[in-house]
Write a protein that holds these residues in place. Structure first.
Motif, PDB file in Angstrom:
ATOM      1  N   GLY A   1      77.490  14.261  28.060  1.00  0.00           N
ATOM      2  CA  GLY A   1      78.942  14.378  28.068  1.00  0.00           C
ATOM      3  C   GLY A   1      79.568  13.752  26.837  1.00  0.00           C
ATOM      4  O   GLY A   1      80.577  14.229  26.328  1.00  0.00           O
ATOM      5  N   LEU A   2      78.964  12.695  26.321  1.00  0.00           N
ATOM      6  CA  LEU A   2      79.476  12.036  25.118  1.00  0.00           C
ATOM      7  C   LEU A   2      79.113  12.808  23.855  1.00  0.00           C
ATOM      8  O   LEU A   2      79.814  12.733  22.858  1.00  0.00           O
ATOM      9  CB  LEU A   2      78.908  10.617  25.006  1.00  0.00           C
ATOM     10  CG  LEU A   2      79.374   9.630  26.055  1.00  0.00           C
ATOM     11  CD1 LEU A   2      78.581   8.334  25.938  1.00  0.00           C
ATOM     12  CD2 LEU A   2      80.856   9.360  25.893  1.00  0.00           C
ATOM     13  N   GLY A   3      77.999  13.511  23.921  1.00  0.00           N
ATOM     14  CA  GLY A   3      77.535  14.238  22.744  1.00  0.00           C
ATOM     15  C   GLY A   3      77.995  15.675  22.761  1.00  0.00           C
ATOM     16  O   GLY A   3      79.037  16.024  23.296  1.00  0.00           O
TER      17      GLY A   3
ATOM     18  N   PHE B   1      81.342  15.339  35.872  1.00  0.00           N
ATOM     19  CA  PHE B   1      81.391  16.799  35.804  1.00  0.00           C
ATOM     20  C   PHE B   1      82.638  17.247  35.054  1.00  0.00           C
ATOM     21  O   PHE B   1      82.583  18.134  34.201  1.00  0.00           O
ATOM     22  CB  PHE B   1      81.415  17.425  37.205  1.00  0.00           C
ATOM     23  CG  PHE B   1      80.067  17.581  37.851  1.00  0.00           C
ATOM     24  CD1 PHE B   1      79.048  18.286  37.227  1.00  0.00           C
ATOM     25  CD2 PHE B   1      79.819  17.059  39.106  1.00  0.00           C
ATOM     26  CE1 PHE B   1      77.812  18.458  37.831  1.00  0.00           C
ATOM     27  CE2 PHE B   1      78.594  17.220  39.722  1.00  0.00           C
ATOM     28  CZ  PHE B   1      77.584  17.918  39.081  1.00  0.00           C
ATOM     29  N   ALA B   2      83.775  16.638  35.354  1.00  0.00           N
ATOM     30  CA  ALA B   2      85.023  17.019  34.694  1.00  0.00           C
ATOM     31  C   ALA B   2      84.946  16.750  33.199  1.00  0.00           C
ATOM     32  O   ALA B   2      85.304  17.608  32.384  1.00  0.00           O
ATOM     33  CB  ALA B   2      86.202  16.272  35.317  1.00  0.00           C
ATOM     34  N   ALA B   3      84.470  15.572  32.837  1.00  0.00           N
ATOM     35  CA  ALA B   3      84.361  15.218  31.419  1.00  0.00           C
ATOM     36  C   ALA B   3      83.374  16.127  30.695  1.00  0.00           C
ATOM     37  O   ALA B   3      83.522  16.393  29.508  1.00  0.00           O
ATOM     38  CB  ALA B   3      83.935  13.765  31.275  1.00  0.00           C
TER      39      ALA B   3
ATOM     40  N   HIS C   1      71.965  17.834  34.864  1.00  0.00           N
ATOM     41  CA  HIS C   1      71.480  16.461  35.036  1.00  0.00           C
ATOM     42  C   HIS C   1      72.081  15.812  36.278  1.00  0.00           C
ATOM     43  O   HIS C   1      71.381  15.120  37.017  1.00  0.00           O
ATOM     44  CB  HIS C   1      71.790  15.617  33.802  1.00  0.00           C
ATOM     45  CG  HIS C   1      70.913  15.935  32.638  1.00  0.00           C
ATOM     46  ND1 HIS C   1      69.543  15.880  32.695  1.00  0.00           N
ATOM     47  CD2 HIS C   1      71.219  16.332  31.386  1.00  0.00           C
ATOM     48  CE1 HIS C   1      69.035  16.220  31.534  1.00  0.00           C
ATOM     49  NE2 HIS C   1      70.032  16.512  30.721  1.00  0.00           N
ATOM     50  N   LEU C   2      73.370  16.039  36.521  1.00  0.00           N
ATOM     51  CA  LEU C   2      73.970  15.435  37.707  1.00  0.00           C
ATOM     52  C   LEU C   2      73.404  16.028  38.983  1.00  0.00           C
ATOM     53  O   LEU C   2      73.216  15.319  39.968  1.00  0.00           O
ATOM     54  CB  LEU C   2      75.484  15.580  37.689  1.00  0.00           C
ATOM     55  CG  LEU C   2      76.226  14.522  36.896  1.00  0.00           C
ATOM     56  CD1 LEU C   2      77.725  14.718  37.040  1.00  0.00           C
ATOM     57  CD2 LEU C   2      75.847  13.128  37.329  1.00  0.00           C
TER      58      LEU C   2
ATOM     59  N   ASP D   1      72.016   8.986  33.595  1.00  0.00           N
ATOM     60  CA  ASP D   1      72.210   8.507  32.225  1.00  0.00           C
ATOM     61  C   ASP D   1      72.289   9.682  31.253  1.00  0.00           C
ATOM     62  O   ASP D   1      73.113   9.697  30.336  1.00  0.00           O
ATOM     63  CB  ASP D   1      71.060   7.596  31.790  1.00  0.00           C
ATOM     64  CG  ASP D   1      70.998   6.283  32.552  1.00  0.00           C
ATOM     65  OD1 ASP D   1      71.979   5.929  33.238  1.00  0.00           O
ATOM     66  OD2 ASP D   1      69.956   5.608  32.455  1.00  0.00           O
ATOM     67  N   MET D   2      71.420  10.671  31.459  1.00  0.00           N
ATOM     68  CA  MET D   2      71.396  11.841  30.575  1.00  0.00           C
ATOM     69  C   MET D   2      72.698  12.631  30.683  1.00  0.00           C
ATOM     70  O   MET D   2      73.202  13.145  29.675  1.00  0.00           O
ATOM     71  CB  MET D   2      70.189  12.726  30.896  1.00  0.00           C
ATOM     72  CG  MET D   2      68.871  12.064  30.542  1.00  0.00           C
ATOM     73  SD  MET D   2      67.446  12.994  31.123  1.00  0.00           S
ATOM     74  CE  MET D   2      67.029  13.876  29.615  1.00  0.00           C
TER      75      MET D   2
END
Length: 182
Positions: free
Chosen positions: A96-98, A128-130, A107-108, A90-91
């Motif tokens: 990635g969005l922030g 990872f790409a995003a 995190h992944l 989730d993190m």
């Protein structure tokens, strides 16, 4: 909730209704109250993750990240390995969005069990790409594809080329991405 304030599922359901009504602040108040009544670390982490989602739905990335941090601390203290991995995942998405794309990889890495199924590895490659880590995305995707071939995994075989094209796009290789999709 009036009859049983410890019934977390009722709080989550009512909070979802409030969100659908456009009343995110009320939704978060309900979830926060339920956290105070949660009886187990699993329930507390789940409610903190729901609270994070509520913040995210209202575009409050920083607050979402803070709630996920609280969930992670509870899960780590209780040694809830699957919850720890899920919260790190989730993190990664929130980061990635922030504005914290650089933290997606960490995190992944924490979210992925060594025996992660190939389908999850494909999804991780996309995150990872995003998050700005195309080299790691490519390696993760290649691993997933190799395992998919060995296990004859139809999901990965069908979604892998699309994921590879997306990784190529993040690397700026538009022509190669289009070829992959052809």
């Amino acid at each position: 909730l009036e009859l049983g304030p410890t019934f977390g599922e009722a709080a989550v359901g009512l909070a979802e209704v409030r969100h659908l009504q456009g009343r995110g602040t009320e939704a978060r108040t309900i979830i926060t109250s339920a956290i105070g009544h949660a009886s187990t670390p699993q329930v507390r982490t789940g409610l903190h993750r729901r609270l994070a989602l509520s913040y995210l739905m209202d575009g409050k990335v920083r607050e979402a990240r803070a709630e996920l941090g609280r969930a992670l601390a509870i899960a780590e203290e209780a040694s809830l390995e699957n919850v720890i991995r899920g919260t790190h995942r989730d993190m990664a998405i929130v980061d990635g969005l922030g504005d914290k794309g650089r933290e997606v990889g960490a995190h992944l890495a924490a979210a992925t069990a060594p025996e992660a199924p190939p389908g999850l590895q494909v999804n991780n490659a996309l995150i990872f790409a995003a998050g700005g880590h195309p080299a790691v995305a490519r390696t993760t995707l290649e691993t997933a594809m190799a395992h998919a071939d060995a296990a004859d995994n139809a999901y990965v075989k069908s979604h892998g080329p699309i994921a590879k094209a997306m990784v190529l796009m993040h690397e700026g290789k538009v022509d190669e991405a289009m070829t992959e999709l052809a």
